[in-house]
Design a protein around this motif. Structure first.
Motif: not given
Length: 363
Positions: A89-97, A115-133
Motif C-alpha cells: 500500500f505505502v509504495p502505491w500511495a506515494l507513487f501511484n495515488y 513525482f510532485s516532490f521530485l519536480m520541486g526537490a533540489k537537495d535530494l541525493d542523486p541515489d535517492q532521486k534515481q530510486f524515486a524516478l
C-alpha cells in the motif's frame, strides 16, 4: 581471511583463485553492495515522502489513499489489520495515488505525490532521486516465480510484458516457490533488481490462467505490452489482485454434481434382508450388466461352506447423458454383508430352541 590472487581457489578446484572464482566473487560483491545501497536508499526515500505527504495534505492523505486502494473490496478492510498496509500500500500511495484536494484554487497537476516532490526537490541525493524516478516509472504487475535460489534471489517473469529479472530477495526467496505468482513492482539499478512493495498474498500456479485471461481481455491475444500500458490499467490490475485475494482467502465450497451435471447429495441407506447373500446378488445383478459375474465377485468373501458372504459392486448404467463419449456412468455402490444377518438368525434360532437361555450371554 582474505584470499590472495595467486592462492588456491576456495572452491577446491586446485586452480589459482585469479583463474577460477575471482571474477564471480567480485561480481557478487558488487551486487551485494548495490543491494545494500538500494535498500538503504529505500529506507530514506519512503519515510521522507510520507513526511512530505503529511505536511502537504495532513493525516487525511493516508486515509483517503487507503479507501481508494481497497475500493474494489466489498467489505471493510481496516488498515491496522490488513497486511497490505505494511507492504504494497505505502509504495502505491506515494507513487501511484493522486490526491484530490477540495479547493477553490486552480486544480493541481494530477500526478502522484512522489513525482510532485521530485519536480520541486533540489537537495535530494542523486541515489535517492534515481530510486524515486525508477519506482515512479515501473508499474505494478503480476510476476511468476521462475527459479528460486533460496536465501539469495528469485528469477521473475512478468505475466503481461514477459520481461524477466533476477531480484535479490533474502526473505521472499525463503518463502516463495517456483510457480508462485506475486503482485509487485520490480525496480532495477545498476546490476541489481529488487521487489518494491510486494503485496502480502502470493498466489499458487493455478491462478496463472486468471491473469492470462485478464491479459487477453485488456490487450488482446498477440499485442506486445509495455510498462506504459500497465501504468494505464493499474486500477484494473489492483482490482484483479483483490478479487484473487478474496477467492484464495475465502474459497467457495464446490457444487456437488453427478457426471450428468445433476445436483448430488451423498446418501447411505441400510436394509436388513431376510435372504442369503447369493439370492441378493442374483436379484440385483441386473443393476450392473456391463461387467461379468466373475469381475463383480472378484473381491467377494465366502464362509466355511463356500457360500457367498460379503461383496460390493457398482450400480452402473450404459453411456452418459452429458458425456456422449463415456461408455458408462456409476449411480451408486452396493455392499452386502451376509455375516450380520447370519449372526442374528443364529441367535434367534438359539433363543427359540432354548427360551430359558440368558439372552445377554447369548449376545
Amino acid at each position: 581471511m582474505k584470499i590472495g590472487r595467486n592462492d588456491p581457489c576456495h572452491c577446491g578446484s586446485g586452480k589459482k583463485y585469479k583463474r577460477c572464482c575471482l571474477a564471480k566473487d567480485q561480481a557478487t560483491n558488487v551486487i551485494d553492495y548495490e543491494w545494500q545501497k538500494l535498500r538503504r536508499t529505500e529506507g530514506v526515500v519512503v519515510p521522507l515522502l510520507l513526511h512530505v505527504a503529511n505536511e502537504w495534505y495532513g493525516p487525511d492523505f493516508i486515509e483517503k489513499a487507503w479507501q481508494e486502494y481497497t475500493e474494489s473490496y466489498n467489505e471493510s478492510l481496516p488498515i491496522e489489520e490488513t497486511p497490505e498496509s505494511g507492504t504494497s500500500f505505502v509504495p502505491w500511495a506515494l507513487f501511484n495515488y493522486i490526491h484530490q484536494e477540495e479547493s477553490e484554487a486552480d486544480p493541481p497537476i494530477e500526478v502522484p505525490l512522489a513525482f510532485s516532490f521530485l519536480m520541486g526537490a533540489k537537495d535530494l541525493d542523486p541515489d535517492q532521486k534515481q530510486f524515486a524516478l525508477e519506482a515512479f516509472r515501473q508499474p505494478v504487475s503480476f510476476w511468476s516465480v521462475q527459479e528460486v535460489n533460496q536465501g539469495t534471489s528469485l528469477r521473475l517473469r512478468d505475466l503481461f510484458t514477459h520481461s524477466e529479472h533476477t531480484v535479490r530477495e533474502r526473505q521472499a526467496s525463503e518463502v516463495l516457490k517456483k510457480g508462485d505468482i506475486v503482485y509487485t513492482r520490480v525496480i532495477s539499478l545498476g546490476q541489481t533488481a529488487v521487489m518494491f512493495g510486494m503485496a502480502s498474498i502470493p498466489f499458487p500456479p493455478d491462478y496463472h490462467f486468471d491473469i492470462l485471461d485478464a491479459r487477453e481481455t485488456l490487450f488482446g491475444p498477440r499485442r506486445k505490452i509495455s510498462n506504459a500500458d500497465l501504468q494505464e490499467v493499474e486500477p484494473v490490475l489492483r482490482r484483479l489482485y483483490f478479487a484473487l485475494r478474496r477467492r484464495l482467502l475465502n474459497p467457495q465450497l464446490p457444487t456437488l454434481q453427478n457426471t450428468d451435471g445433476d445436483p448430488l447429495e451423498f446418501v447411505k441407506l441400510i436394509y436388513q434382508l431376510d435372504c442369503s447373500p447369493r439370492t441378493v446378488f442374483d436379484k440385483l445383478r441386473s443393476l450392473n450388466v456391463l461387467e461379468t459375474e466373475e469381475a463383480l465377485l472378484a473381491d467377494a468373501t465366502q464362509n466355511e461352506k463356500g457360500e457367498l458372504q460379503t461383496f460390493t459392486f457398482s450400480w452402473m448404467k450404459k453411456g452418459s447423458e452429458k458425456h456422449r463419449s463415456w461408455d458408462n456412468a456409476i449411480l451408486g455402490n452396493i455392499t452386502i454383508e451376509g455375516g450380520r444377518a447370519h449372526r442374528r438368525r443364529k441367535f434367534a434360532e438359539e433363543i427359540r430352541s432354548n427360551p430359558h437361555r440368558d439372552r445377554q450371554t447369548a449376545r
